[in-house]
Design a protein around this motif. Structure first.
Motif, PDB file in Angstrom:
ATOM      1  N   TRP A  40       3.682 104.708  -3.947  1.00 41.45           N
ATOM      2  CA  TRP A  40       2.581 103.739  -3.939  1.00 41.45           C
ATOM      3  C   TRP A  40       2.931 102.570  -3.008  1.00 41.45           C
ATOM      4  O   TRP A  40       2.106 102.144  -2.184  1.00 41.45           O
ATOM      5  CB  TRP A  40       2.336 103.272  -5.376  1.00 41.45           C
ATOM      6  CG  TRP A  40       1.218 102.303  -5.559  1.00 41.45           C
ATOM      7  CD1 TRP A  40      -0.110 102.533  -5.358  1.00 41.45           C
ATOM      8  CD2 TRP A  40       1.341 100.941  -5.995  1.00 41.45           C
ATOM      9  NE1 TRP A  40      -0.827 101.394  -5.648  1.00 41.45           N
ATOM     10  CE2 TRP A  40       0.036 100.406  -6.049  1.00 41.45           C
ATOM     11  CE3 TRP A  40       2.412 100.131  -6.362  1.00 41.45           C
ATOM     12  CZ2 TRP A  40      -0.209  99.100  -6.445  1.00 41.45           C
ATOM     13  CZ3 TRP A  40       2.164  98.838  -6.763  1.00 41.45           C
ATOM     14  CH2 TRP A  40       0.862  98.327  -6.795  1.00 41.45           C
ATOM     15  N   HIS A  89      -7.650 104.886  -1.361  1.00 47.22           N
ATOM     16  CA  HIS A  89      -6.626 104.164  -2.120  1.00 47.22           C
ATOM     17  C   HIS A  89      -7.291 103.209  -3.126  1.00 47.22           C
ATOM     18  O   HIS A  89      -6.931 103.189  -4.298  1.00 47.22           O
ATOM     19  CB  HIS A  89      -5.754 103.391  -1.119  1.00 47.22           C
ATOM     20  CG  HIS A  89      -4.589 102.673  -1.715  1.00 47.22           C
ATOM     21  ND1 HIS A  89      -3.398 103.301  -2.023  1.00 47.22           N
ATOM     22  CD2 HIS A  89      -4.412 101.371  -2.051  1.00 47.22           C
ATOM     23  CE1 HIS A  89      -2.541 102.408  -2.520  1.00 47.22           C
ATOM     24  NE2 HIS A  89      -3.134 101.229  -2.541  1.00 47.22           N
ATOM     25  N   GLU A 172      -0.738  92.303  -5.466  1.00 48.79           N
ATOM     26  CA  GLU A 172      -0.925  93.526  -6.251  1.00 48.79           C
ATOM     27  C   GLU A 172       0.428  94.071  -6.730  1.00 48.79           C
ATOM     28  O   GLU A 172       0.597  94.414  -7.905  1.00 48.79           O
ATOM     29  CB  GLU A 172      -1.645  94.569  -5.381  1.00 48.79           C
ATOM     30  CG  GLU A 172      -2.045  95.820  -6.133  1.00 48.79           C
ATOM     31  CD  GLU A 172      -2.965  96.694  -5.281  1.00 48.79           C
ATOM     32  OE1 GLU A 172      -4.193  96.550  -5.427  1.00 48.79           O
ATOM     33  OE2 GLU A 172      -2.460  97.489  -4.469  1.00 48.79           O
TER      34      GLU A 172
HETATM   35 FE   LIG Z   1      -2.812  99.224  -3.440  1.00 47.68          FE
END
Ligand SMILES: [Fe+2]
Ligand SMILES: [Fe+2]
Length: 187
Positions: A40, A89, A172
């Motif tokens: 990720w 995504h 994030e």
């Molecule tokens: Fe992301």
């Protein structure tokens, strides 16, 4: 309270409760740092690289170091690539990943909402980029005197994408990786 990406300079402090226990420099060596987390984070690096390539290619054209044909081909190729991958995504994060995180730990829902709003704001930037890119490619082919002006506008657009990605991705990751480590998720 607003968590708008245009007003943030990092993850809001009230969302940093877990980040304090799981600081960024200790993520990779943590026993719960799963391969899926690494992948990720790798996708985020890829987006940043794409943003940098788009800016570089536009700048090279403005500096007369790329032919019209090369410029059109490269902006078309990398532009489509980043748009498509970012779209997939974000869709996966909004519909699969964030609900999973919310189910594991409710305390950070407001942060997940913030990130989803970022994704919507990013769509606006991507639309502007698509328009600017198409205009630049077309004028490079049909109306060369206008191509530099169009490429200048495209440059502001690619730079805006880079600035946006830097902020969004860092916040994030700072919100989500500590939650994944804390709850031993995606292992
Ligand atoms: Fe992301
Ligand atoms: Fe995201």
């Amino acid at each position: 309270m607003t968590y708008s990406i245009h007003e943030r300079d990092g993850l809001p402090s009230e969302l940093q409760t877990l980040l304090a226990d799981y600081p960024r420099d200790a993520w990779e060596t943590h026993p719960n740092f799963a391969e899926a987390i690494e992948h990720w984070l790798g996708a985020h690096l890829y987006f940043k690289r794409m943003g940098a390539i788009l800016t570089k290619e536009t700048q090279l054209f403005l500096d007369d170091k790329r032919s019209t044909r090369e410029f059109g081909a490269r902006i078309g190729h990398y532009g489509n690539e980043i748009i498509q991958h970012l779209h997939n995504h974000h869709h996966w994060e909004d519909h699969t990943f964030f609900p999973e995180i919310s189910a594991a730990d409710k305390r950070f829902d407001i942060g997940l909402d913030m990130l989803e709003t970022d994704h919507t704001d990013m769509d606006v930037l991507l639309d502007r980029f698509t328009t600017a890119g198409n205009t630049a490619i077309k004028s490079a082919q049909n109306d060369p005197p206008k191509a530099y002006d169009a490429a200048g506008k495209l440059l502001s657009s690619t730079q805006a994408i880079q600035t946006f990605l830097d902020r969004h991705l860092e916040d994030e990751e700072d919100l989500i990786v500590p939650i994944l480590l804390h709850h031993k998720m995606r292992g």
